[in-house]
Motif scaffolding. Structure first.
Motif, mmCIF file in Angstrom:
data_model
loop_
_atom_site.group_PDB
_atom_site.id
_atom_site.type_symbol
_atom_site.label_atom_id
_atom_site.label_comp_id
_atom_site.label_asym_id
_atom_site.label_seq_id
_atom_site.Cartn_x
_atom_site.Cartn_y
_atom_site.Cartn_z
ATOM 1 N N LEU A 159 0.841 -1.194 0.000
ATOM 2 C CA LEU A 159 0.000 0.000 0.000
ATOM 3 C C LEU A 159 0.879 1.249 0.000
ATOM 4 C CD1 LEU A 159 -2.702 -1.201 2.542
ATOM 5 C CD2 LEU A 159 -2.671 -1.457 0.053
ATOM 6 N N PRO A 160 0.353 2.401 -0.457
ATOM 7 C CA PRO A 160 1.187 3.606 -0.561
ATOM 8 C C PRO A 160 1.903 3.925 0.756
ATOM 9 C CG PRO A 160 -0.932 3.961 -1.633
ATOM 10 C CD PRO A 160 -1.026 2.632 -0.942
ATOM 11 N N VAL A 161 3.210 4.241 0.630
ATOM 12 C CA VAL A 161 4.023 4.531 1.808
ATOM 13 C C VAL A 161 5.048 5.593 1.442
ATOM 14 C CG1 VAL A 161 5.706 2.717 1.295
ATOM 15 C CG2 VAL A 161 5.419 3.487 3.653
ATOM 16 N N THR A 162 5.410 6.426 2.421
ATOM 17 C CA THR A 162 6.431 7.462 2.242
ATOM 18 C C THR A 162 7.665 7.091 3.059
ATOM 19 O OG1 THR A 162 4.778 9.192 1.886
ATOM 20 C CG2 THR A 162 6.982 9.900 2.537
ATOM 21 N N ILE A 163 8.848 7.179 2.419
ATOM 22 C CA ILE A 163 10.101 6.772 3.048
ATOM 23 C C ILE A 163 11.068 7.949 3.022
ATOM 24 C CG2 ILE A 163 11.994 5.105 3.019
ATOM 25 C CD1 ILE A 163 10.186 3.389 1.171
ATOM 26 N N MET A 164 11.629 8.309 4.157
ATOM 27 C CA MET A 164 12.664 9.330 4.177
ATOM 28 C C MET A 164 13.927 8.764 3.533
ATOM 29 S SD MET A 164 10.932 11.702 5.363
ATOM 30 C CE MET A 164 12.249 12.927 5.295
ATOM 31 N N LEU A 165 14.608 9.589 2.751
ATOM 32 C CA LEU A 165 15.763 9.122 1.986
ATOM 33 C C LEU A 165 16.853 8.539 2.880
ATOM 34 C CD1 LEU A 165 16.663 9.010 -0.978
ATOM 35 C CD2 LEU A 165 17.940 11.123 -0.577
ATOM 36 N N SER A 166 16.966 9.026 4.091
ATOM 37 C CA SER A 166 18.014 8.554 4.999
ATOM 38 C C SER A 166 17.865 7.077 5.358
ATOM 39 C CB SER A 166 18.013 9.391 6.280
ATOM 40 O OG SER A 166 16.739 9.336 6.910
ATOM 41 N N LYS A 167 16.664 6.482 5.113
ATOM 42 C CA LYS A 167 16.440 5.081 5.450
ATOM 43 C C LYS A 167 16.600 4.134 4.260
ATOM 44 C CE LYS A 167 13.348 5.965 9.355
ATOM 45 N NZ LYS A 167 12.040 5.641 9.982
ATOM 46 N N ILE A 168 16.890 4.689 3.079
ATOM 47 C CA ILE A 168 16.946 3.863 1.877
ATOM 48 C C ILE A 168 18.077 2.859 1.917
ATOM 49 C CG2 ILE A 168 17.433 3.943 -0.608
ATOM 50 C CD1 ILE A 168 14.583 4.572 0.084
ATOM 51 N N ARG A 169 19.227 3.233 2.440
ATOM 52 C CA ARG A 169 20.390 2.342 2.418
ATOM 53 C C ARG A 169 20.091 1.012 3.096
ATOM 54 N NH1 ARG A 169 25.740 3.232 1.525
ATOM 55 N NH2 ARG A 169 25.410 5.505 1.561
ATOM 56 N N THR A 170 19.508 1.055 4.298
ATOM 57 C CA THR A 170 19.227 -0.199 5.011
ATOM 58 C C THR A 170 18.110 -0.975 4.338
ATOM 59 O OG1 THR A 170 17.816 1.063 6.535
ATOM 60 C CG2 THR A 170 20.066 0.601 7.241
ATOM 61 N N LEU A 171 17.143 -0.294 3.725
ATOM 62 C CA LEU A 171 16.087 -1.004 3.007
ATOM 63 C C LEU A 171 16.647 -1.734 1.794
ATOM 64 C CD1 LEU A 171 13.149 1.563 3.132
ATOM 65 C CD2 LEU A 171 13.438 -0.497 4.505
ATOM 66 N N LEU A 172 17.565 -1.115 1.061
ATOM 67 C CA LEU A 172 18.179 -1.773 -0.090
ATOM 68 C C LEU A 172 19.006 -2.977 0.336
ATOM 69 C CD1 LEU A 172 19.294 1.281 -2.255
ATOM 70 C CD2 LEU A 172 17.449 -0.321 -2.731
ATOM 71 N N SER A 173 19.628 -2.913 1.510
ATOM 72 C CA SER A 173 20.430 -4.050 1.979
ATOM 73 C C SER A 173 19.553 -5.268 2.244
ATOM 74 C CB SER A 173 21.214 -3.668 3.236
ATOM 75 O OG SER A 173 20.343 -3.448 4.341
ATOM 76 N N VAL A 174 18.298 -5.060 2.640
ATOM 77 C CA VAL A 174 17.374 -6.174 2.816
ATOM 78 C C VAL A 174 17.141 -6.883 1.486
ATOM 79 C CG1 VAL A 174 15.005 -6.810 3.433
ATOM 80 C CG2 VAL A 174 16.262 -5.161 4.830
ATOM 81 N N ALA A 175 17.122 -6.103 0.381
ATOM 82 C CA ALA A 175 16.943 -6.663 -0.966
ATOM 83 C C ALA A 175 18.272 -7.108 -1.574
ATOM 84 C CB ALA A 175 16.283 -5.640 -1.875
ATOM 85 N N HIS A 176 19.303 -7.274 -0.725
ATOM 86 C CA HIS A 176 20.616 -7.775 -1.148
ATOM 87 C C HIS A 176 21.318 -6.831 -2.109
ATOM 88 C CE1 HIS A 176 18.227 -11.362 0.013
ATOM 89 N NE2 HIS A 176 19.315 -11.590 0.725
ATOM 90 N N TYR A 177 21.094 -5.526 -1.936
ATOM 91 C CA TYR A 177 21.834 -4.546 -2.717
ATOM 92 C C TYR A 177 22.505 -3.574 -1.757
ATOM 93 C CZ TYR A 177 22.993 -0.726 -5.837
ATOM 94 O OH TYR A 177 23.670 0.246 -6.519
ATOM 95 N N GLN A 178 23.839 -3.531 -1.813
ATOM 96 C CA GLN A 178 24.605 -2.656 -0.946
ATOM 97 C C GLN A 178 24.946 -1.367 -1.695
ATOM 98 O OE1 GLN A 178 25.099 -3.212 2.258
ATOM 99 N NE2 GLN A 178 24.131 -5.239 2.140
ATOM 100 N N LEU A 179 24.371 -0.277 -1.253
ATOM 101 C CA LEU A 179 24.679 1.014 -1.848
ATOM 102 C C LEU A 179 26.123 1.379 -1.512
ATOM 103 C CD1 LEU A 179 22.950 3.122 -3.434
ATOM 104 C CD2 LEU A 179 22.746 4.358 -1.270
ATOM 105 N N PRO A 180 26.934 1.795 -2.493
ATOM 106 C CA PRO A 180 28.341 2.136 -2.208
ATOM 107 C C PRO A 180 28.460 3.154 -1.088
ATOM 108 C CG PRO A 180 27.954 2.055 -4.577
ATOM 109 C CD PRO A 180 26.610 1.931 -3.925
ATOM 110 N N GLU A 181 29.464 2.970 -0.233
ATOM 111 C CA GLU A 181 29.653 3.880 0.889
ATOM 112 C C GLU A 181 29.972 5.288 0.427
ATOM 113 O OE1 GLU A 181 29.141 3.465 4.050
ATOM 114 O OE2 GLU A 181 28.513 1.379 3.803
ATOM 115 N N SER A 182 30.509 5.436 -0.805
ATOM 116 C CA SER A 182 30.855 6.760 -1.316
ATOM 117 C C SER A 182 29.618 7.597 -1.634
ATOM 118 C CB SER A 182 31.727 6.630 -2.568
ATOM 119 O OG SER A 182 31.071 5.852 -3.560
#
Length: 254
Positions: A130-153
């Protein structure tokens, strides 16, 4: 507990409830806690599960139930999915079918409201985000759940993202999601961008993909070069390949 299709193991079980006969059926209501639970048939594990139930028919496996997990994980297609727990209420209409709704709670505090249908025997689940709003600061950990590690740079700062979509969980996980971002800010090493906006058709099929328009009000590149009013069509094929189409931008004040 073992049935024809399901094997359930647990280290400890604490339940209390009531039984009554009504209309020729044996019905129950109650609640309890199950610790170190593993659904061995489908490689699903939880450190603890709190359950409640009502109008539950143990002979036909029908009724209404609620489940809250802690320490949840599942192995799907050779990958372990963890970093979130479930707080859901669902109905068992019969034949191991399940209809329900609830919240997926991620370890970073983000919550996703969902609705779902599925079958406990086949372990095929259709999930609607269902529609949800996510603050950008939380995207990194959400992507890690999907097995994608955002570069630290890459640093993600301002703005928020909205999304909604559909997820199919079967032997593999696939997803189709509409995602948009507004007022975003990010930086890569000495380069930065501000007031980024986008609207993507995106999803997941072994890896994330996305396609749609993106606009950036201002980009400061390493070396002092600045771009303004950048517009393009982004095509992310997977985590390794992406392209920009119809790219336009103002540079050197022209």
């Amino acid at each position: 507990y073992t049935s024809e299709d399901i094997r359930l193991e647990a280290d400890s079980l604490s339940l209390s409830g009531e039984l009554e006969t009504r209309g020729g059926k044996l019905l129950s209501k109650g609640g309890g806690t199950i610790k170190q639970t593993r659904l061995t048939t489908h490689d699903v594990f939880a450190e603890e599960i709190e359950m409640t139930w009502q109008e539950f028919d143990p002979m036909n496996l029908t009724g209404q139930l609620g489940t809250i997990t802690r320490g949840f994980s599942a192995d799907i297609d050779g990958q372990t999915w963890t970093g979130f727990d479930l707080d859901i209420n669902y109905t068992l209409p019969g034949k191991n079918d399940v209809d329900g709704s609830g919240i997926v709670i991620f370890t970073n505090g983000q919550e996703f409201p969902v609705e779902f249908t599925g079958n406990a025997t086949t372990q095929r689940w259709n999930i609607k985000l269902l529609p949800v709003t996510i603050m950008l600061s939380k995207i990194r950990t959400l992507l890690s759940v999907a097995h994608y590690q955002l570069p630290e740079s890459i640093r993600l700062t301002d703005g928020f993202i909205k999304l909604q979509g559909d997820v199919l969980v079967d032997d593999e996980i696939t997803a189709d999601i509409l995602v948009s971002g507004q007022e975003l800010g990010a930086s890569l090493m000495e380069s930065s961008a501000r007031k980024v906006g986008f609207s993507f058709k995106s999803g997941f099929d072994r890896s994330p993909w996305a396609d749609g328009p993106i606009s950036i009000e201002a980009i400061a590149l390493a070396g002092g070069v600045e771009l303004a009013q950048l517009n393009a069509e982004l095509e992310l094929e997977d985590t390794e390949r992406y392209g920009l189409r119809n790219l336009s931008a103002e540079v050197f004040d022209g």
